[in-house]
Design a protein around this motif. Structure first.
Motif, PDB file in Angstrom:
ATOM      1  N   ILE A   1       0.813  -1.020  -0.012  1.00  0.00           N
ATOM      2  CA  ILE A   1      -0.062  -0.057   0.072  1.00  0.00           C
ATOM      3  C   ILE A   1       0.944   1.402   0.112  1.00  0.00           C
ATOM      4  O   ILE A   1       1.629   1.428   0.715  1.00  0.00           O
ATOM      5  CB  ILE A   1      -0.853   0.091   1.018  1.00  0.00           C
ATOM      6  CG1 ILE A   1      -1.935  -1.161   1.318  1.00  0.00           C
ATOM      7  CG2 ILE A   1      -1.749   1.438   1.256  1.00  0.00           C
ATOM      8  CD1 ILE A   1      -2.664  -1.340   2.430  1.00  0.00           C
ATOM      9  N   ARG A   2       0.678   2.029  -0.996  1.00  0.00           N
ATOM     10  CA  ARG A   2       1.480   3.435  -1.113  1.00  0.00           C
ATOM     11  C   ARG A   2       0.518   4.452  -1.243  1.00  0.00           C
ATOM     12  O   ARG A   2      -0.070   4.642  -2.215  1.00  0.00           O
ATOM     13  CB  ARG A   2       2.439   3.283  -2.335  1.00  0.00           C
ATOM     14  CG  ARG A   2       3.527   2.138  -1.998  1.00  0.00           C
ATOM     15  CD  ARG A   2       4.457   2.154  -3.443  1.00  0.00           C
ATOM     16  NE  ARG A   2       5.615   1.109  -3.159  1.00  0.00           N
ATOM     17  CZ  ARG A   2       5.442   0.058  -3.739  1.00  0.00           C
ATOM     18  NH1 ARG A   2       4.310  -0.162  -4.503  1.00  0.00           N
ATOM     19  NH2 ARG A   2       6.179  -0.902  -3.705  1.00  0.00           N
ATOM     20  N   VAL A   3       0.488   5.520  -0.337  1.00  0.00           N
ATOM     21  CA  VAL A   3      -0.194   6.481  -0.607  1.00  0.00           C
ATOM     22  C   VAL A   3       0.334   7.838  -0.186  1.00  0.00           C
ATOM     23  O   VAL A   3       1.307   8.154   0.620  1.00  0.00           O
ATOM     24  CB  VAL A   3      -1.428   6.646   0.564  1.00  0.00           C
ATOM     25  CG1 VAL A   3      -2.354   7.828   0.633  1.00  0.00           C
ATOM     26  CG2 VAL A   3      -2.202   5.294   0.257  1.00  0.00           C
ATOM     27  N   ASN A   4       0.317   8.815  -1.348  1.00  0.00           N
ATOM     28  CA  ASN A   4       0.974  10.214  -1.154  1.00  0.00           C
ATOM     29  C   ASN A   4      -0.236  11.156  -1.413  1.00  0.00           C
ATOM     30  O   ASN A   4      -0.728  11.381  -2.369  1.00  0.00           O
ATOM     31  CB  ASN A   4       2.080  10.365  -2.106  1.00  0.00           C
ATOM     32  CG  ASN A   4       2.671  11.573  -1.882  1.00  0.00           C
ATOM     33  OD1 ASN A   4       2.502  12.476  -1.288  1.00  0.00           O
ATOM     34  ND2 ASN A   4       4.035  11.474  -2.065  1.00  0.00           N
ATOM     35  N   THR A   5      -0.516  12.052  -0.113  1.00  0.00           N
ATOM     36  CA  THR A   5      -1.446  13.086  -0.295  1.00  0.00           C
ATOM     37  C   THR A   5      -1.001  14.316   0.456  1.00  0.00           C
ATOM     38  O   THR A   5      -0.403  14.480   1.276  1.00  0.00           O
ATOM     39  CB  THR A   5      -2.878  12.664   0.136  1.00  0.00           C
ATOM     40  OG1 THR A   5      -3.674  13.755   0.094  1.00  0.00           O
ATOM     41  CG2 THR A   5      -2.746  12.185   1.593  1.00  0.00           C
ATOM     42  N   THR A   6      -1.509  15.520  -0.127  1.00  0.00           N
ATOM     43  CA  THR A   6      -1.352  16.531   0.524  1.00  0.00           C
ATOM     44  C   THR A   6      -2.394  17.171   1.315  1.00  0.00           C
ATOM     45  O   THR A   6      -2.472  18.172   1.849  1.00  0.00           O
ATOM     46  CB  THR A   6      -0.619  17.755  -0.492  1.00  0.00           C
ATOM     47  OG1 THR A   6      -1.752  17.835  -1.541  1.00  0.00           O
ATOM     48  CG2 THR A   6       0.477  17.323  -1.268  1.00  0.00           C
ATOM     49  N   GLY A   7      -3.616  16.533   1.315  1.00  0.00           N
ATOM     50  CA  GLY A   7      -4.538  16.749   2.015  1.00  0.00           C
ATOM     51  C   GLY A   7      -4.804  16.071   3.117  1.00  0.00           C
ATOM     52  O   GLY A   7      -3.688  15.433   3.775  1.00  0.00           O
ATOM     53  N   THR A   8      -5.834  16.000   3.947  1.00  0.00           N
ATOM     54  CA  THR A   8      -6.104  15.011   4.989  1.00  0.00           C
ATOM     55  C   THR A   8      -6.527  13.799   4.657  1.00  0.00           C
ATOM     56  O   THR A   8      -6.870  13.683   3.370  1.00  0.00           O
ATOM     57  CB  THR A   8      -7.453  15.794   5.832  1.00  0.00           C
ATOM     58  OG1 THR A   8      -8.717  15.567   5.147  1.00  0.00           O
ATOM     59  CG2 THR A   8      -6.961  17.008   6.519  1.00  0.00           C
ATOM     60  N   ALA A   9      -6.350  12.673   5.364  1.00  0.00           N
ATOM     61  CA  ALA A   9      -6.696  11.551   4.981  1.00  0.00           C
ATOM     62  C   ALA A   9      -7.129  10.503   5.894  1.00  0.00           C
ATOM     63  O   ALA A   9      -6.645  10.605   7.259  1.00  0.00           O
ATOM     64  CB  ALA A   9      -5.139  10.873   4.598  1.00  0.00           C
ATOM     65  N   ASP A  10      -8.345   9.834   5.807  1.00  0.00           N
ATOM     66  CA  ASP A  10      -9.091   8.837   6.509  1.00  0.00           C
ATOM     67  C   ASP A  10      -8.994   7.602   5.558  1.00  0.00           C
ATOM     68  O   ASP A  10      -9.691   7.207   4.878  1.00  0.00           O
ATOM     69  CB  ASP A  10     -10.390   9.310   6.943  1.00  0.00           C
ATOM     70  CG  ASP A  10     -10.827   8.258   8.155  1.00  0.00           C
ATOM     71  OD1 ASP A  10     -10.623   7.398   8.223  1.00  0.00           O
ATOM     72  OD2 ASP A  10     -11.879   8.616   8.428  1.00  0.00           O
ATOM     73  N   PHE A  11      -8.007   6.723   6.320  1.00  0.00           N
ATOM     74  CA  PHE A  11      -7.857   5.250   5.469  1.00  0.00           C
ATOM     75  C   PHE A  11      -8.828   4.204   5.755  1.00  0.00           C
ATOM     76  O   PHE A  11      -8.894   3.271   5.118  1.00  0.00           O
ATOM     77  CB  PHE A  11      -6.457   4.829   5.624  1.00  0.00           C
ATOM     78  CG  PHE A  11      -5.635   5.823   4.975  1.00  0.00           C
ATOM     79  CD1 PHE A  11      -5.446   6.295   3.700  1.00  0.00           C
ATOM     80  CD2 PHE A  11      -4.531   6.676   5.697  1.00  0.00           C
ATOM     81  CE1 PHE A  11      -4.657   7.209   3.047  1.00  0.00           C
ATOM     82  CE2 PHE A  11      -3.674   7.453   5.244  1.00  0.00           C
ATOM     83  CZ  PHE A  11      -3.812   7.914   4.007  1.00  0.00           C
ATOM     84  N   GLY A  12      -9.580   4.279   6.949  1.00  0.00           N
ATOM     85  CA  GLY A  12      -9.958   2.927   7.539  1.00  0.00           C
ATOM     86  C   GLY A  12      -8.956   1.921   7.952  1.00  0.00           C
ATOM     87  O   GLY A  12      -7.838   2.459   8.297  1.00  0.00           O
ATOM     88  N   ASN A  13      -9.306   0.523   7.980  1.00  0.00           N
ATOM     89  CA  ASN A  13      -8.559  -0.229   8.134  1.00  0.00           C
ATOM     90  C   ASN A  13      -7.654  -0.729   6.867  1.00  0.00           C
ATOM     91  O   ASN A  13      -7.862  -0.708   5.805  1.00  0.00           O
ATOM     92  CB  ASN A  13      -9.076  -1.852   8.405  1.00  0.00           C
ATOM     93  CG  ASN A  13      -9.955  -1.515   9.822  1.00  0.00           C
ATOM     94  OD1 ASN A  13      -9.273  -0.752  10.656  1.00  0.00           O
ATOM     95  ND2 ASN A  13     -10.932  -2.128   9.924  1.00  0.00           N
ATOM     96  N   LEU A  14      -6.263  -0.982   7.216  1.00  0.00           N
ATOM     97  CA  LEU A  14      -5.199  -1.101   6.126  1.00  0.00           C
ATOM     98  C   LEU A  14      -4.526  -2.437   6.448  1.00  0.00           C
ATOM     99  O   LEU A  14      -3.970  -2.627   7.549  1.00  0.00           O
ATOM    100  CB  LEU A  14      -4.278   0.133   5.975  1.00  0.00           C
ATOM    101  CG  LEU A  14      -4.606   1.320   5.776  1.00  0.00           C
ATOM    102  CD1 LEU A  14      -3.242   2.439   5.968  1.00  0.00           C
ATOM    103  CD2 LEU A  14      -5.404   1.593   4.412  1.00  0.00           C
TER     104      LEU A  14
END
Length: 291
Positions: A252-265
């Protein structure tokens, strides 16, 4: 040219003005060329005593509006303006092309490929389904359809607007929009899911049974249901992220400049790629992050 009912072995009609037919049936081929083409009843080829390679329906006109169309082999419709099919079936391919208008369908089924192209207009669908035995390809300035199903690759590209749909299912699924992308549940049975938007991306659940999921978006909200893929999940976005949860076989690779709510990973380690670094979760956000 106006005809109420025609039954023949081969039907070929050509007119510079409007062509209107109530019912048209041919044992082999139907070819109509005209201005505004209208079929208010049924339009079908039967595949009896074939001459050549198939029993096709070919429509060429300024515009076309067809009620019920059934081609034993291929269905091809080319117009300079708008075209619309309420209920279309082809034993082979279905190819709908408009050079300067829109392409519309309610229900469209093809034994092989489906292609809908509106280079300078929109592709729209009613509450029915577009279904292809092999590949399904839609290219238009903007897209708004209901459900689409393909055994092979399903590709949708909105070159100057939004791409909106109901559920999408294909061997692989790729959707690109220059504005907003909205879809229902998305499933790829043999390949990957690739989604790209500019001003927002919203979907239901995303599943790639034998591949990865790659999502990208620049502005607006990025929101999905649960994501479950055999290999990798990759997300690159400048927007706020709201995911219902992600389960992958590899990374799993995530790159964001905002807020982030991922749930379960969950990275389970059952997938495979060209790396030898195991199953990893790598998260990067300049805003608040919730897992």
């Amino acid at each position: 040219l106006r005809r109420k009912s025609i039954e023949a072995f081969v039907v070929t009609a050509s007119a510079t003005g409007p062509v209107t037919v109530t019912t048209l049936s041919a044992a082999d081929d139907i070819a109509i060329t005209g201005g505004a083409i209208r079929v208010t009843g049924s339009f079908r080829t039967l595949g009896q005593g074939l001459i050549g390679t198939g029993s096709d329906i070919t429509i060429t006109g300024a515009s076309a509006r067809l009620s019920r169309v059934a081609a034993f082999t291929d269905l091809r419709m080319t117009t300079s303006g708008n075209q619309d099919i309420f209920d279309g079936t082809a034993g082979g391919l279905a190819e709908l092309i408009s050079t300067n208008g829109s392409v519309g369908h309610n229900t469209l089924r093809a034994g092989t490929s489906v292609t809908m192209t509106a280079a300078n207009g929109s592709v729209g669908g009613g509450d029915g389904v577009a279904r292809a035995g092999t590949t399904l390809t839609i290219l238009a300035r903007d897209i708004a359809i209901n459900e689409a199903i393909a055994t092979g690759a399903l590709n949708m590209t909105a070159t100057a607007g939004s791409a909106q749909s109901g559920d999408l299912s294909g061997g692989s699924v790729s959707v690109s929009a220059t504005d907003i992308l909205r879809a229902g549940n998305i499933q790829a049975s043999a390949g990957s899911v690739t989604l790209a938007a500019i001003n927002g991306l919203e979907t239901g659940n995303i599943t790639a049974l034998a591949g990865s999921a790659n999502l990208s978006n620049i502005n607006g909200l990025l929101s999905t249901g649960t994501i479950e893929v055999a290999d990798d999940f990759t997300l690159a976005t400048g927007s706020n992220v709201n995911l219902a949860g992600v389960t992958v076989g590899d990374d799993i690779r995530v790159n964001t400049t905002g807020t982030a709510d991922f749930g379960n990973l969950f990275a389970l380690g059952g997938g495979a790629d060209n790396e030898s670094d195991g199953a990893n979760i790598i998260l990067s956000s300049t805003g608040a992050m919730f897992v």
